[in-house]
Design an enzyme around this catalytic site. Sequence first.
Site, PDB file in Angstrom:
ATOM      1  N   LYS A  54      10.171 -65.909 -41.405  1.00 43.73           N
ATOM      2  CA  LYS A  54      10.261 -66.774 -40.224  1.00 43.73           C
ATOM      3  C   LYS A  54      10.974 -68.080 -40.581  1.00 43.73           C
ATOM      4  O   LYS A  54      11.831 -68.560 -39.840  1.00 43.73           O
ATOM      5  CB  LYS A  54       8.854 -67.097 -39.685  1.00 43.73           C
ATOM      6  N   GLN A  98      -0.460 -68.591 -38.584  1.00 44.92           N
ATOM      7  CA  GLN A  98      -0.351 -67.178 -38.990  1.00 44.92           C
ATOM      8  C   GLN A  98      -1.728 -66.524 -39.007  1.00 44.92           C
ATOM      9  O   GLN A  98      -2.659 -67.034 -39.628  1.00 44.92           O
ATOM     10  CB  GLN A  98       0.305 -67.116 -40.384  1.00 44.92           C
ATOM     11  N   ASP A 121       3.467 -68.525 -29.913  1.00 45.15           N
ATOM     12  CA  ASP A 121       2.953 -67.152 -30.006  1.00 45.15           C
ATOM     13  C   ASP A 121       2.410 -66.687 -28.651  1.00 45.15           C
ATOM     14  O   ASP A 121       2.172 -65.487 -28.450  1.00 45.15           O
ATOM     15  CB  ASP A 121       1.802 -67.089 -31.031  1.00 45.15           C
TER      16      ASP A 121
END
Length: 297
Positions: A54, A98, A121
């Site tokens: 990422k 994460q 997200d």
Amino acid sequence: MTATVIDGKAFAAKVRGQVAKGVAKLQEEQGIIPGLAVVLVGEDPASQVYVRSKGKMTAEVGMKSIEHKLDVQTSEADLLALIDQLNNDPAVHGILVQLPLPDHLDSDLVINSIDPAKDVDGFHISNVGLLGTGQKSMVPCTPLGSLMMLRDHHGSLSGMNAVVIGRSNIVGKPMAQLLLGDSCTVTIAHSRTQDLEAVVRQADIVVAAVGRPQMVTGNWIKPGATVIDVGINRIDKPDGGTRLVGDCDYESCAAVAGAITPVPGGVGPMTIACLLANTLTACCRANGLAEPEGLTV
Ligand code: NDP
């Protein structure tokens, strides 16, 4: 019939190209550089790989990549304090924590402490509610990438029968919401669904998000249907080593389907591309600017 292969790798490269253009324009015209902060707690090897990749792709599209790697023992209070700091940092437009988090941390509490406008997200309860009611939100990356590929392949999805296998909060449910938003008739199947094969056989669009290697076989697929395989599973190869496979048995499904995404090279690359797209969208919204077209729903 041999299915058209929906090339997620090429599509993702195109999306990243669009994002890079949007980033360059923002910088040139407004002097703004979108910033994405990624928070990793602990040393889970798979998470470390995701975070590295990422970071690399964030930098490649010209955004600022900010990584916070915290010790596995980090307290909830310290993690919440970091999120608060990122929420208040005007140079940060997207925040991603994460998952999975270590057991002593409450994932729901942590995710819901992110400013919804920076929740790239799309997991914050406010974004879940906005998506569910058809309002502008941050859309979870994997379902967004899957929808983009479906729209690109079909144009309109209106009136199609879609079966989503899997009801997780991160893939199955938001995928179903997006398909409903595009006027599909949507069925959500799960581990208690009776006669799953017969349910799947009704589908013009099958989205498999189960986590069971090669579970869906060609004889489940209606001839000509489109198969989006979200699953990422590692299996042993007969001659040693391992390989990645999806939730669908590629060979037999591709022999019946009209179109199919491969694993690897299908949904996976679209997920990170959509994370970058969401960060650009969040940055434009934060600055009251027009959102780039085609990068969100
Ligand atoms: P979860 O484990 O959270 O959810 C799996 C879902 O599958 C559950 O709803 C479960 O049903 C259902 N299920 C399990 N077994 C069966 C079965 N035999 N028949 C029908 N349904 C079943 O997984 P995720 O949604 O997080 O991920 C799904 C897959 O997608 C995984 O392989 C994951 O690695 C992959 N993934 C890929 C991404 C990408 O970027 N390509 C991103 C995220 C995930 P129930 O609710 O009843 O238990």
